[in-house]
Design an enzyme around this catalytic site. Structure first.
Site, PDB file in Angstrom:
ATOM      1  N   GLU A 186      -6.668 -75.687 -86.361  1.00 35.90           N
ATOM      2  CA  GLU A 186      -6.249 -74.433 -85.323  1.00 35.90           C
ATOM      3  C   GLU A 186      -4.667 -75.366 -85.475  1.00 35.90           C
ATOM      4  OE1 GLU A 186      -9.306 -75.960 -83.176  1.00 35.90           O
ATOM      5  OE2 GLU A 186     -10.378 -74.697 -83.515  1.00 35.90           O
ATOM      6  N   GLU A 200     -15.851 -71.645 -87.182  1.00 30.10           N
ATOM      7  CA  GLU A 200     -16.246 -72.678 -86.585  1.00 30.10           C
ATOM      8  C   GLU A 200     -17.012 -71.148 -85.429  1.00 30.10           C
ATOM      9  OE1 GLU A 200     -13.901 -75.549 -84.422  1.00 30.10           O
ATOM     10  OE2 GLU A 200     -13.154 -75.915 -85.902  1.00 30.10           O
TER      11      GLU A 200
END
Ligand SMILES: *[C@@H]1O[C@H](CO)[C@@H](O)[C@H](O)[C@H]1NC(C)=O
Length: 737
Positions: free
Chosen positions: A188, A257
């Site tokens: 991320e 995710e």
């Protein structure tokens, strides 16, 4: 043109992956390759169903059962981060034992017939202490985290190489016959890259090159990285990812995710994501070209020890995952997803053979139809309307679609699954059963340090906490003296001066002349629970007065641009207002410091250490007394059900069983803020809806069975900071009703 070019690129890529592996080993068994439609393992196209289970958040004794349940739940892949600070707590001193035995964990997955997605990071975020970085990394001279910085890149490359060579030595990569079919570098990063600009771009390019240079023989992904350099596959994390498009047409569409719920914070309520909405998000992703999805978390588990991060993350990392914190089925979620996976696998031959053709029936109704040359046909019929059900006619048959739902027809005729319809799912929940009555406690009151103690040291002004503790303890004492002249007006009037203490985080207990005057901690509303402020009138005497502040870290930050620069502890100002001369500023005067509390250095959490102090028992056991150690023993509960402690009557502190840390507890911080019940499944805000306001964020604490003495007694120690009532602490088991 475009498709010819695409095929060429794919072939080049597959060739490169194989070639890079050939150069590092002579034994090639198979390859993992991909194109815009899907991954291929041994040339076979797959829709890959994955779930996150983090090995340090459970115990090796729990792993086989978790993995068995994951396999039975229809997973193909286990995804885990690699936890750098678990493996290298001190620089150059590695730990791969116990629940740090990552190779054992991966081999268990392999033995169960599962693949592995290994997210090496080594930045992992994960609501884990310091985002997975060891604390020593912060003190490497000249270091700046996650940017184009020599010391950081060298440390990062060192750890990545360490893990990759360990995996190669254990023959863990798929072409070696192992379970790892893909890896992840960084995590991320795009938000940080945006913040820091050019050095971020340079660092990103370097991470990709460095990863490729590892020659693992399997693909790399970068999640939440829209500009991931080739051949890194950019992927999506979120509650919904149906609209995601990888940055190149030859990269498969991956959902690394799928958030199955959310983490719980001290002071926050327990988040919940309905199973129906989760299934809807997955089905929508799959019919929109998705080829890999991973539940974050499939089993969330427990932040044992001081593993929880400075986001005030609770010891429980349950996450409302399909397997609950204790490894038991979270129903109806587990079974509803298991049924979804069966339906997807039935449709798989058609899914991987084509891109869908889309047929519209109205603004919110669609059919996605997949067909293969061999005649397979699968359809997904969807109704995106959050409120109204719909009737549609598809291939001359009428279908009812509930609101916010997708029906799966693996043969284009028969509905085997609808995301909003719970079929064949158990609806009973496991419950805690307390065993017996109160425990027989002994208490020992933690001493207040003073300036002339051997292990206190003095400094001018206020110093940052982690720089002094190196996170070896949650605790740092700040001690100073205040001289009050006999002619101060407040001594007569009783209008006592107001003491104001500003902290950078996370919790502080303020003592005046030996008594606890108050506790302060951040609120849900203030960013990241930082900056607790203590402000209260304090009674002072003529002469010397002792101000003692116990500053308590609740984990280190796990995310943020340059989070290595974040501060913890009392940085001031510290002022006393109400003297004859006005305000007295204590900020810059002399302060004494002590790292940790005495009970920690004496090892009161261990049986052998506990004999070094006197304990009180019977009627005189300390009650609602701040800074108190409690100890007792309890028998191992019969049977195999998971074991927990009910800490509802306690304030804040830490728990140990047989010397091992169960984690921090903080029932005094009850859930606050937005606690509306969730009654609508289709929206982001509802997904994160809060429950159980006014109750402790976490009441029950998991004691792993394997940490107990079979058939014997166990040594339980609690360190209470604020003052609690141990009479109500209970040992309980958790079983399905
Ligand atoms: C799926 O892939 C096809 C072929 O590349 C493309 O035309 C279509 O837009 C994609 N659909 C989505 C939702 O990304």
């Amino acid at each position: 043109m475009d498709s010819v070019w695409r095929m060429l690129r794919i072939n080049i890529l597959v060739y490169l992956v194989v070639l890079s592996f050939l150069t590092s080993s002579s034994l090639v068994r198979a390859t993992v390759s991909f194109d815009g439609r899907s991954f291929m393992i041994n040339g076979q196209r797959k829709i890959l169903i994955s779930g996150s289970i983090h090995y340090p958040r459970s115990t090796p004794e729990m792993w086989p059962d978790l993995i068995k349940k994951a396999k039975a739940g229809g997973l193909d892949v286990i995804q885990t981060y690699v936890f750098w600070n678990v493996h290298e707590p001190q620089q150059g001193k590695y730990n791969f034992e116990g629940n740090a035995d990552i190779v054992k964990f991966l081999k268990l997955a392999q033995a169960a017939g599962l693949y592995v997605h290994l997210r090496i990071g080594p930045f992992i975020c994960a609501e884990w202490n310091f985002g997975g970085f060891p604390v020593w990394l912060k003190y490497v001279p000249g270091i700046e985290f996650r940017t184009d910085n020599g010391p950081f890149k060298s440390a990062m490359q060192g750890f990545v190489s360490k893990i990759v060579s360990l995996m190669k030595a254990e023959r863990m990569f798929e072409p070696q016959g192992g379970p790892i079919i893909m890896s992840q570098i960084e995590n991320e990063y795009d938000g940080v890259e945006y913040d820091i600009g050019a050095p971020g771009k340079a660092y990103l390019a370097w991470t990709a090159q460095m990863a490729v240079g590892q020659q693992t023989g399997v693909p790399w992904v970068m999640c939440k990285q829209w500009d991931a350099p080739d051949p890194m596959i950019d992927t999506c994390n979120g509650f919904y990812c149906e609209g995601y498009k990888p940055n190149k047409p030859w990269k498969p569409k991956m959902f690394t995710e799928v958030w199955t719920g959310w983490y719980t914070q001290w002071g926050g309520a327990n988040p919940h994501r309905p199973a129906e909405d989760l299934a809807f998000a997955v089905a929508r992703f799959i019919h929109n070209n998705g080829s890999f999805f991973n539940y974050y978390m499939y089993h969330g588990g427990t932040n044992f020890g001081r593993g929880g991060s400075g986001l005030f993350v609770t010891t429980s990392y349950d996450y409302d995952a399909p397997l609950d914190e204790y490894g038991q089925f979270n129903e109806p979620k587990y079974s509803h997803l298991t049924n979804l996976h069966k339906a997807i696998k039935q449709a798989e031959p058609a899914l991987v053979s084509s891109y869908p053709t889309v047929q519209w029936f109205g603004k919110n109704q669609e059919a996605h139809v997949f067909t293969s040359k061999t005649g397979a046909c699968a359809a997904f019929l969807s109704n995106y309307d959050p409120t109204y059900s719909a009737k549609i006619t598809f291939r001359n048959v009428q279908y009812d679609l509930p609101p916010w739902s997708i029906s799966i027809l693996p043969d284009c005729k028969t509905v085997v699954y609808n995301t909003a319809t719970l079929n064949n799912v158990p609806t009973t929940w496991p419950k805690f059963t307390p065993l017996g009555g109160p425990l027989s406690w002994q208490s020992h009151i933690e001493g207040m340090p003073s300036a002339d103690d051997r292990d206190t040291f003095s400094k001018n002004g206020l110093w940052e906490q982690i720089g002094l503790t190196w996170d070896n303890s949650d605790y740092l004492w700040y001690l100073t003296d205040v001289n009050v002249a006999a002619d101060e007006g407040f001594l007569k009037s009783g209008y006592w001066p107001k003491l104001t203490v500003q902290s950078a985080g996370h919790v502080m207990h303020v003592f005046v002349n030996g008594g606890l005057w108050g506790t302060a901690y951040g609120t849900l509303e203030s960013p990241n629970f930082k900056f607790p402020t203590f402000s209260k009138n304090v009674k002072l005497n003529a002469g010397v007065n002792k101000i003692a502040i116990l500053s308590v870290a609740v984990g280190l930050a796990n995310v943020g641009t340059h989070f290595e620069r974040y501060n913890t502890g009392v940085l001031g100002p510290v002022t006393l207002d109400g003297f004859n001369a006005g305000t007295r500023d204590l900020t810059k005067q002399n302060w004494n410091y002590k790292v940790g509390v005495y009970g920690e250095s004496l090892g009161l959490n261990t049986l052998s250490g506990s004999s070094s102090v006197e304990w009180i028992q019977g009627n005189s056991v300390a009650f609602k007394q701040p800074l108190t150690w409690y100890k007792t023993t309890f028998p191992t509960p019969a049977g195999n059900d998971p074991v927990a402690l009910d800490m509802v009557s306690m304030g804040k502190g830490q728990i140990w069983v047989n010397g091992r840390s169960i984690g921090r507890y903080f029932p005094a911080y009850t859930a606050q803020g937005n606690c509306e019940k969730c009654n609508y499944a289709g929206q982001y805000s509802a997904t994160k809806c809060q429950l159980y306001c006014g109750e402790p964020s976490q009441r029950w604490y998991h004691v792993p069975r394997s940490w107990l003495n079979p058939g014997g007694q166990n040594y339980l120690v609690v360190f209470e900071e604020m003052g609690g009532d141990p009479y109500w602490i209970r040992v309980a088991t958790r079983s399905r009703a």
